[in-house]
Design an enzyme around this catalytic site. Structure first.
Site, PDB file in Angstrom:
ATOM      1  N   ARG A 192       8.289 -75.603  71.648  1.00 40.42           N
ATOM      2  CA  ARG A 192       8.698 -75.360  70.256  1.00 40.42           C
ATOM      3  C   ARG A 192       7.653 -74.545  69.524  1.00 40.42           C
ATOM      4  NH1 ARG A 192      12.193 -80.397  68.218  1.00 40.42           N
ATOM      5  NH2 ARG A 192      10.518 -81.592  69.115  1.00 40.42           N
ATOM      6  N   GLY A 240      13.444 -86.138  72.682  1.00 38.65           N
ATOM      7  CA  GLY A 240      13.548 -85.579  74.035  1.00 38.65           C
ATOM      8  C   GLY A 240      12.966 -86.514  75.078  1.00 38.65           C
ATOM      9  N   ASP A 294       7.097 -87.001  66.827  1.00 34.64           N
ATOM     10  CA  ASP A 294       6.805 -87.344  65.431  1.00 34.64           C
ATOM     11  C   ASP A 294       8.058 -87.689  64.629  1.00 34.64           C
ATOM     12  OD1 ASP A 294       7.642 -84.762  65.523  1.00 34.64           O
ATOM     13  OD2 ASP A 294       6.023 -83.932  64.311  1.00 34.64           O
ATOM     14  N   ASP A 324       5.892 -81.123  74.619  1.00 36.78           N
ATOM     15  CA  ASP A 324       5.299 -80.075  73.774  1.00 36.78           C
ATOM     16  C   ASP A 324       3.812 -80.328  73.484  1.00 36.78           C
ATOM     17  OD1 ASP A 324       7.873 -79.157  73.725  1.00 36.78           O
ATOM     18  OD2 ASP A 324       8.336 -80.012  71.765  1.00 36.78           O
ATOM     19  N   ASP A 328       2.497 -81.745  70.943  1.00 37.91           N
ATOM     20  CA  ASP A 328       2.286 -81.249  69.571  1.00 37.91           C
ATOM     21  C   ASP A 328       2.216 -82.380  68.550  1.00 37.91           C
ATOM     22  OD1 ASP A 328       4.878 -82.100  69.715  1.00 37.91           O
ATOM     23  OD2 ASP A 328       5.758 -80.341  68.749  1.00 37.91           O
ATOM     24  N   THR A 336       6.246 -86.416  74.493  1.00 35.06           N
ATOM     25  CA  THR A 336       6.924 -85.123  74.359  1.00 35.06           C
ATOM     26  C   THR A 336       6.188 -84.114  75.209  1.00 35.06           C
ATOM     27  OG1 THR A 336       7.386 -83.250  72.905  1.00 35.06           O
ATOM     28  CG2 THR A 336       5.615 -84.690  72.209  1.00 35.06           C
ATOM     29  N   ARG A 381      19.015 -88.570  69.964  1.00 35.65           N
ATOM     30  CA  ARG A 381      18.700 -88.288  68.561  1.00 35.65           C
ATOM     31  C   ARG A 381      19.818 -88.948  67.760  1.00 35.65           C
ATOM     32  NH1 ARG A 381      14.688 -84.475  69.450  1.00 35.65           N
ATOM     33  NH2 ARG A 381      15.122 -83.155  71.242  1.00 35.65           N
TER      34      ARG A 381
HETATM   35  P1  ATP Z   1      10.974 -84.410  70.247  1.00 35.86           P
HETATM   36  O1  ATP Z   1       9.537 -84.013  70.334  1.00 35.86           O
HETATM   37  O2  ATP Z   1      11.620 -84.509  71.557  1.00 35.86           O
HETATM   38  O3  ATP Z   1      11.771 -83.608  69.258  1.00 35.86           O
HETATM   39  P2  ATP Z   1      11.085 -86.373  68.184  1.00 35.86           P
HETATM   40  O4  ATP Z   1      10.862 -87.842  68.157  1.00 35.86           O
HETATM   41  O5  ATP Z   1      10.223 -85.550  67.276  1.00 35.86           O
HETATM   42  O6  ATP Z   1      10.978 -85.928  69.688  1.00 35.86           O
HETATM   43  P3  ATP Z   1      13.410 -85.889  66.514  1.00 35.86           P
HETATM   44  O7  ATP Z   1      14.756 -85.385  66.894  1.00 35.86           O
HETATM   45  O8  ATP Z   1      12.633 -85.144  65.498  1.00 35.86           O
HETATM   46  O9  ATP Z   1      12.634 -86.061  67.892  1.00 35.86           O
HETATM   47  O10 ATP Z   1      13.560 -87.391  65.965  1.00 35.86           O
HETATM   48  C1  ATP Z   1      14.218 -88.385  66.749  1.00 35.86           C
HETATM   49  C2  ATP Z   1      15.067 -89.245  65.860  1.00 35.86           C
HETATM   50  O11 ATP Z   1      14.220 -89.908  64.899  1.00 35.86           O
HETATM   51  C3  ATP Z   1      16.062 -88.490  64.992  1.00 35.86           C
HETATM   52  O12 ATP Z   1      17.253 -88.183  65.707  1.00 35.86           O
HETATM   53  C4  ATP Z   1      16.338 -89.502  63.898  1.00 35.86           C
HETATM   54  O13 ATP Z   1      17.238 -90.489  64.338  1.00 35.86           O
HETATM   55  C5  ATP Z   1      14.963 -90.173  63.715  1.00 35.86           C
HETATM   56  N1  ATP Z   1      14.264 -89.590  62.554  1.00 35.86           N
HETATM   57  C6  ATP Z   1      13.548 -88.451  62.493  1.00 35.86           C
HETATM   58  N2  ATP Z   1      13.070 -88.235  61.237  1.00 35.86           N
HETATM   59  C7  ATP Z   1      13.524 -89.270  60.482  1.00 35.86           C
HETATM   60  C8  ATP Z   1      13.371 -89.633  59.117  1.00 35.86           C
HETATM   61  N3  ATP Z   1      12.682 -88.890  58.257  1.00 35.86           N
HETATM   62  N4  ATP Z   1      13.984 -90.786  58.706  1.00 35.86           N
HETATM   63  C9  ATP Z   1      14.692 -91.551  59.569  1.00 35.86           C
HETATM   64  N5  ATP Z   1      14.852 -91.256  60.874  1.00 35.86           N
HETATM   65  C10 ATP Z   1      14.279 -90.137  61.337  1.00 35.86           C
END
Ligand code: ATP
Length: 324
Positions: free
Chosen positions: A172, A11, A103, A128, A130, A126, A72
């Protein structure tokens, strides 16, 4: 290390553009060559990797979101696409990457770091708030201020029209935004997943306050509880007051970044680049106890965030406040 890249993943948040500005200016000051990766990990796979300069970051500090876009990527979960991402980075002679994200993004970063010699530095971003290991993630202060303006505005109409308002915040599974917003906007009710609450207690208190002349109530509820409409109905049936819901949604993610987020963006990026220059192969820049620190990705991406005890205590007090 000469060429260094930055990307935004997950995000988007306000403050990312300030981070891009600092990235370009600080890398150039250090004699490095900055690159932007557009569209997060998707852009790594598709080789949307472009050298950046001062002109790319002029005038962006005031804008929310991110000039290089975020995304994503489902494909990034597959090894052969990650291999493509590594090949693309190496084709630009890039051996260090700064990743702004949550994360999930750090988990992806960890994979790339295990599968290549490229060094990675993560910056928590983020709304959140979190992310384990850091007390602050970029974008949180701007989101809190957006919520503050919204609740203040809702209060004006609630007070004038004798209504209860149930305001749903993002976050979330994490109640940080809801709790801090409820405390700082003078709300009467705050419901978050981390704290038990007793609607009977609230009912006794609100009925007493109504008798004493109170004409409106503001409740802030976290999206995690999925009970916004139920609480609205509760105000109508149990408290006997007309009630409305306001779901703040994605306005919390945008808007003019606050001074705090702009400064935090500058600090986070400076630390990330210094860490990479200092030889850190894979780490996340964390903010805690008033300073910055580097944590291994495992200690951030694979741990669960817990609200600080001091904040939980305030929340418990808030939930059990009694004038009866
Ligand atoms: P937000 O807090 O906005 O959700 P985030 O970084 O946690 O941010 P995610 O959608 O969980 O957002 O992860 C972003 C991208 O990271 C995913 O679309 C994917 O491409 C990559 N990703 C997440 N987990 C993995 C994993 N275990 N292995 C490889 N790539 C990953």
């Amino acid at each position: 290390m000469k060429n260094i890249a930055i990307l935004c993943s997950g995000g988007d948040v306000s403050g990312m553009n300030a981070a891009l500005k600092r990235f370009v200016e600080y890398t150039l000051a250090k004699g490095l060559r900055p690159y932007f990766v557009y569209n997060g990990f998707e852009g790594l796979i598709d080789n949307e990797i472009v050298e950046a300069g001062y002109g790319d970051v002029s005038g962006i500090i005031t804008r929310g979101g991110t000039k290089i876009r975020s995304a994503r990527s489902q494909r990034f979960h597959e090894k052969h696409y990650r291999q493509k991402a590594i090949e693309n980075l190496l084709s630009h002679h890039i051996h260090a990457v700064v990743v702004l994200g949550g994360d999930g993004s750090f988990k992806g970063m960890k994979r790339l770091s295990e599968e290549s010699d490229i060094a990675f530095s993560g910056i928590p971003a983020t709304i959140d708030n979190d992310i384990a290991g850091t007390e602050y993630a970029l974008g949180v202060d701007t989101a809190l201020n957006v919520i503050k303006y919204a609740i203040d505005a809702v209060r004006d109409t609630a007070a004038s029209f004798s209504r209860a308002f149930v305001i749903e915040t993002m976050g979330r599974e994490c109640g940080y935004l809801a709790l801090v917003s409820a405390l700082t906007s003078g709300a009467e009710m705050c419901l978050i997943p981390e704290l038990p609450y007793d609607l009977e207690h609230y009912k006794r208190r609100f009925l007493r306050e109504k008798e004493e002349g109170r004409t409106y109530f503001i409740a802030v509820v976290s999206e995690a509880l999925d009970n916004t409409e139920m609480i609205r109905q509760w105000f109508e049936t149990e408290i006997g007051m007309e009630a409305r819901t306001t779901i703040l949604g994605h306005i919390q993610r945008g808007g003019n970044p606050t001074v705090h987020d702009r400064m935090m963006a500058f600090h986070f990026v400076t630390q990330a680049i210094d860490g990479l220059l200092g030889g850190k192969k894979e780490s996340v820049v964390c903010y805690r106890d008033g300073g910055f620190d580097y944590l291994p990705i495992d200690d951030v991406a694979f741990r669960t965030y817990r609200l600080p005890e001091s904040l939980l205590r305030l929340g418990k007090e808030f939930n059990t406040l009694s004038r009866v």
